[in-house]
Design a protein around this motif. Structure first.
Motif, PDB file in Angstrom:
ATOM      1  N   TYR A 110       0.851  -1.200   0.000  1.00  0.00           N
ATOM      2  CA  TYR A 110       0.000   0.000   0.000  1.00  0.00           C
ATOM      3  C   TYR A 110       0.884   1.247   0.000  1.00  0.00           C
ATOM      4  N   THR A 166      -0.835   4.700   0.311  1.00  0.00           N
ATOM      5  CA  THR A 166      -1.787   4.878   1.420  1.00  0.00           C
ATOM      6  C   THR A 166      -1.020   5.283   2.664  1.00  0.00           C
ATOM      7  N   LEU A 211      -7.052   0.613   7.117  1.00  0.00           N
ATOM      8  CA  LEU A 211      -6.779   1.743   6.231  1.00  0.00           C
ATOM      9  C   LEU A 211      -7.797   1.777   5.102  1.00  0.00           C
ATOM     10  N   ARG A 212      -7.819   2.888   4.405  1.00  0.00           N
ATOM     11  CA  ARG A 212      -8.716   3.044   3.262  1.00  0.00           C
ATOM     12  C   ARG A 212      -7.884   2.993   1.984  1.00  0.00           C
ATOM     13  N   HIS A 213      -8.316   2.130   1.063  1.00  0.00           N
ATOM     14  CA  HIS A 213      -7.563   1.933  -0.177  1.00  0.00           C
ATOM     15  C   HIS A 213      -8.530   1.840  -1.352  1.00  0.00           C
TER      16      HIS A 213
END
Length: 206
Positions: free
Chosen positions: A62, A65, A85-87
């Motif tokens: 990531y 991110t 987390l946001r991905h």
């Protein structure tokens, strides 16, 4: 009278033994059922407390991110580290073992986004098992080698990854109502079910 007394005592002992055996079997059955309960303890930790192998894999996978949170999780006697987390517009939960090796990735999805077979299988299970039910959360679970899972996260197709679906749902039947966690395979067949232990402040409103 002696013979009668002998048979009376013998019969009484057999009755007590049978009663004791049934009680033990019921106790073991209850232990087995309660072993399926999920009691999870989670707390935030700093990245410095996380195994370096986990941090390195996450950074490489990531790389775009920058913002995430680390958690230490204890569940069913096991300890793991989880990055949230946001991905690409979706929430990812990436779980590692105590040694920092990837265990799985769970991505929050919606029911309508599931493959047709998984969708139909899950709906059929819920409708036939519970009088009332309400889904709380659906996560697509990815498992496989760390290299193959990384490729999928980065948008590359890989047949070696196993897709499952972990669903938290409220279910009510004639015996009880509870919050459950069900793990389903790609065809929507139930693989595992655990009852989630609620805090005293939680309510089952459905």
């Amino acid at each position: 009278m002696v013979i009668f007394g002998y048979f009376y005592v013998k019969t009484s002992l057999l009755f007590l033994f049978a009663k004791y055996s049934i009680g033990v079997l019921l106790l073991l059955a209850n232990v087995t059922l309660f072993a399926q309960d999920k009691i999870e303890v989670e707390r935030t930790v700093s990245s410095s407390q996380v195994p370096s192998a986990a941090r390195a894999w996450l950074h490489e996978t990531y790389s775009q991110t920058p913002r995430l949170r680390w958690y230490l999780e204890k569940s069913s006697g096991e300890t793991s580290y989880e990055a949230k987390l946001r991905h690409r517009g979706a929430w990812h939960s990436v779980e590692f073992g105590e040694d920092g090796v990837l265990q799985d990735i769970e991505i929050i999805v919606r029911m309508r986004d599931l493959p047709k077979a998984a969708h139909q299988g899950i709906v059929a299970y819920l409708d036939t098992t519970y009088i009332k039910h309400r889904i709380r959360k659906i996560q697509q679970q990815l498992t496989g080698s760390p290299e193959v899972v990384r490729a999928v996260v980065q948008g590359e197709p890989a047949e070696e990854v196993t897709y499952r679906y972990e669903i938290e749902f409220y279910g009510k039947n004639r015996q009880s109502k509870a919050l459950w966690e069900g793990l389903f395979d790609g065809q929507g067949q139930l693989q595992e079910r655990k009852r989630i232990i609620l805090r005293p402040t939680d309510n089952l409103l459905y």
